[in-house]
Design an enzyme around this catalytic site. Structure first.
Site, short mmCIF file in Angstrom:
data_model
loop_
_atom_site.label_atom_id
_atom_site.label_comp_id
_atom_site.label_asym_id
_atom_site.label_seq_id
_atom_site.Cartn_x
_atom_site.Cartn_y
_atom_site.Cartn_z
N GLY A 12 -36.13 22.84 -12.21
CA GLY A 12 -36.22 23.17 -10.75
C GLY A 12 -37.29 23.11 -9.55
N GLU A 24 -38.81 25.36 -17.77
CA GLU A 24 -39.52 23.99 -17.63
C GLU A 24 -39.56 23.17 -16.44
OE1 GLU A 24 -35.41 23.93 -21.18
OE2 GLU A 24 -35.67 23.41 -19.67
N PRO A 25 -40.75 23.62 -16.04
CA PRO A 25 -40.80 22.41 -14.77
C PRO A 25 -41.46 21.28 -15.61
CG PRO A 25 -42.81 24.29 -15.85
CD PRO A 25 -41.88 24.79 -16.61
N GLY A 26 -41.31 20.39 -14.88
CA GLY A 26 -41.62 18.52 -15.03
C GLY A 26 -42.65 18.37 -13.82
N ARG A 27 -41.86 17.71 -12.75
CA ARG A 27 -41.89 17.89 -11.00
C ARG A 27 -43.74 18.68 -10.63
NH1 ARG A 27 -38.30 14.66 -8.32
NH2 ARG A 27 -37.23 15.65 -8.47
N TYR A 43 -32.53 6.82 -5.25
CA TYR A 43 -31.81 8.48 -4.71
C TYR A 43 -32.65 8.27 -2.66
CZ TYR A 43 -32.99 9.80 -8.73
OH TYR A 43 -33.23 9.32 -10.45
N CYS A 57 -36.67 -9.54 -8.19
CA CYS A 57 -35.40 -10.24 -7.03
C CYS A 57 -33.99 -9.35 -7.01
CB CYS A 57 -34.39 -11.37 -8.41
SG CYS A 57 -33.72 -12.19 -7.14
N GLU A 58 -34.39 -8.67 -5.52
CA GLU A 58 -33.55 -7.87 -5.27
C GLU A 58 -33.72 -6.95 -4.12
OE1 GLU A 58 -31.65 -5.77 -8.41
OE2 GLU A 58 -30.68 -4.36 -7.59
N1 LLP Z 1 -34.44 20.85 -17.56
C1 LLP Z 1 -33.60 20.43 -17.59
C2 LLP Z 1 -33.05 20.75 -18.74
C3 LLP Z 1 -33.33 19.89 -16.56
O1 LLP Z 1 -32.28 18.25 -16.55
C4 LLP Z 1 -34.67 19.00 -16.08
C5 LLP Z 1 -34.67 17.65 -14.66
C6 LLP Z 1 -35.71 19.84 -16.00
C7 LLP Z 1 -35.45 20.67 -16.67
C8 LLP Z 1 -37.12 19.40 -15.08
O2 LLP Z 1 -36.56 19.44 -13.48
P1 LLP Z 1 -37.35 19.83 -13.03
O3 LLP Z 1 -38.84 20.71 -13.14
O4 LLP Z 1 -38.78 18.37 -13.11
O5 LLP Z 1 -37.12 19.64 -11.34
N2 LLP Z 1 -34.87 11.73 -12.01
C9 LLP Z 1 -34.35 12.79 -10.98
C10 LLP Z 1 -35.34 13.88 -11.41
C11 LLP Z 1 -33.92 14.46 -12.87
C12 LLP Z 1 -34.54 15.58 -13.50
C13 LLP Z 1 -33.66 15.94 -14.63
N3 LLP Z 1 -33.58 17.07 -14.50
C14 LLP Z 1 -35.92 12.44 -10.02
O6 LLP Z 1 -36.79 11.29 -9.79
O7 LLP Z 1 -36.31 13.11 -9.03
#
Ligand code: LLP
Length: 430
Positions: free
Chosen positions: A247, A289-292, A333, A360-361
């Protein structure tokens, strides 16, 4: 510039030491460009905080949903991270890349039996169970396979972090996990702990994404530990694992001011340790669980400008050769981005334009009212901070082939995902 790896040299935009104009010429557009050094630095940044603040008693699991491809798993694995996977496809990709199954966390609020069987067969380290029917299915499948599965329960801690501050209500209305307030979470603990082939190791929560402040995270850690303590009091079960999800937010534009992820993790661990001390609870093994925050700022997308269209007194469109197929985030979003004309990067951003895609949108836009250098056809446009949730959310809408991805390191680029061909597009057509 948004991140220190973005520089301007002789009027060209450089990313991770690579000339973006040259990259576009050599690889074509649209092109995703990822900076390996920055990804590695972010992985280490997370690990260092766990090391310094918590004696290394934790595991960072990169959230695959932000960006899943083999090379990325190889990089995060070599930095000592695990991964969170949310589908059979992500699990397959991670295993193909050689990620140790023990360091994978299997997610999903609606996992199929096949996905569960796959995860259990491969001995993934942890499965996060979302609901009671799923717990029953895990038990049945594990029993059939003669295995015991380490399970965490996904809890809704009742924190809505998508408000200016945060509020402790509202989150009951979420499709994910078991609610605390209703007693559902305690019932789930009872159910899970009664199953013979489930080893209930702990709990999980994820309060949202692109969160800019520390407080909601710290509060979630506190709430979760207090619930763990309630479980111990009521059922005599002491958990060993606490997974606090992902997050932390990133800078998409100069106006964004997120707390650095290191500060967020430190605040979480401080809150957690305080709660443990308060409850005399043994400090759990923590997972994040960081992604972004690992890949978002480490990527940009290059496009070729195809046309400009000025509608007098209304707006100017700069039309590019990609759009919602490779970046659906504005369409979904209204997310904000910053853009730079890579071959005019030394010039001031003198215009305010709408960047339009090729689908096309009408809603196929990268952004509106975006400050930009004067862009002409054949210019190369860079959209910044596209490393997360762009490729992973890309589609073949209008049968556009998915774009190539290159990884840059020390100024050199290598292809890590090939551009799709028209052959690829018809591969599954009968
Ligand atoms: N763990 C769980 C259980 C999650 O549901 C998520 C994101 C993460 C970790 C990773 O979150 P982060 O660190 O990346 O914020 N498509 C949307 C984001 C959806 C995120 C869903 N879950 C966007 O483009 O902003």
């Amino acid at each position: 510039m948004l991140t220190p790896n973005i520089t301007v040299n002789d009027g060209h935009l450089f990313f991770g030491g690579a000339d973006c104009v040259k990259l576009a010429q050599e690889h074509g557009t649209p092109l995703y460009v990822m900076d390996e050094i920055m990804i590695r630095e972010n992985c280490r940044g997370y690990r260092d905080v766990i090391e310094a603040e918590y004696g290394g008693r934790g595991l960072i699991c990169f959230a695959s949903k932000a960006l899943s491809c083999k090379e990325l798993y190889r990089i995060v694995d070599s930095e000592g991270l695990g991964a969170d996977v949310i589908s059979g496809g992500e699990l397959y990709t991670a295993l193909q890349a050689g990620m140790p199954a023990e360091k994978l966390v299997m997610h999903g609020n609606s996992k199929s039996n096949d996905e569960l069987r796959f995860a259990i067969k491969e001995n993934v380290g942890r499965i996060v169970a979302d609901n009671l029917p799923e717990l029953a299915r895990i038990e049945k499948i594990a029993a059939e396979m003669g295995k015991t599965v380490r399970v965490l329960l996904r809890i809704k801690p009742g924190i809505d972090a998508h408000t200016h501050d945060f509020v402790r209500t509202g989150q009951i209305d979420s499709k994910f996990g078991f609610a605390l307030e209703t007693g559902e979470a305690m019932e789930a603990v009872k159910a899970a702990s009664a199953y013979a082939h489930i080893s209930l190791a702990g709990l999980h929560c994820h309060i949202g994404s692109q969160i800019l402040d520390t407080d909601p995270f710290a509060e979630a850690a506190r709430v979760m530990l207090h619930f763990m303590n309630d479980v111990r009091k009521e059922l005599g079960i002491t958990f060993t694992d606490l997974n606090l999800g992902g997050g932390p937010g990133i800078r998409y534009t100069e106006e964004d001011d997120p707390k650095p992820f290191g500060e967020i993790v430190r605040a979480i661990l401080t809150a957690l340790k305080a709660a443990c001390a308060e409850c005399s609870y043994p400090e759990p093994f923590v997972l994040f669980e960081p992604g972004r925050s690992i890949v978002g700022g480490a990527g940009l997308t290059l496009y070729t400008v195809m046309a400009r269209k000025t509608i007098p007194n209304i707006r100017t469109y700069v039309l590019v050769d990609g759009g919602m197929c490779d970046n659906p985030r504005y369409a979904l979003y209204h997310s904000r981005y910053e853009a730079i004309v890579a071959n005019r990067a030394g010039q001031p951003r003198s215009e305010s334009v709408t960047i339009g895609g090729k689908c096309c949108e009408s809603g196929d836009l990268i952004g509106e009212a975006m400050p930009l250098q004067h862009a002409e056809p054949d210019d190369i446009l860079a959209v910044l901070a596209t490393g997360a949730y762009n490729y992973s959310m890309a589609s073949n809408y209008n049968r556009n082939p998915r774009a190539e991805m290159v990884m840059v390191k020390d100024g050199a680029a290598r292809t890590v995902i090939r551009r799709e061909s028209y052959e690829d597009i018809v591969r599954n057509d009968i």
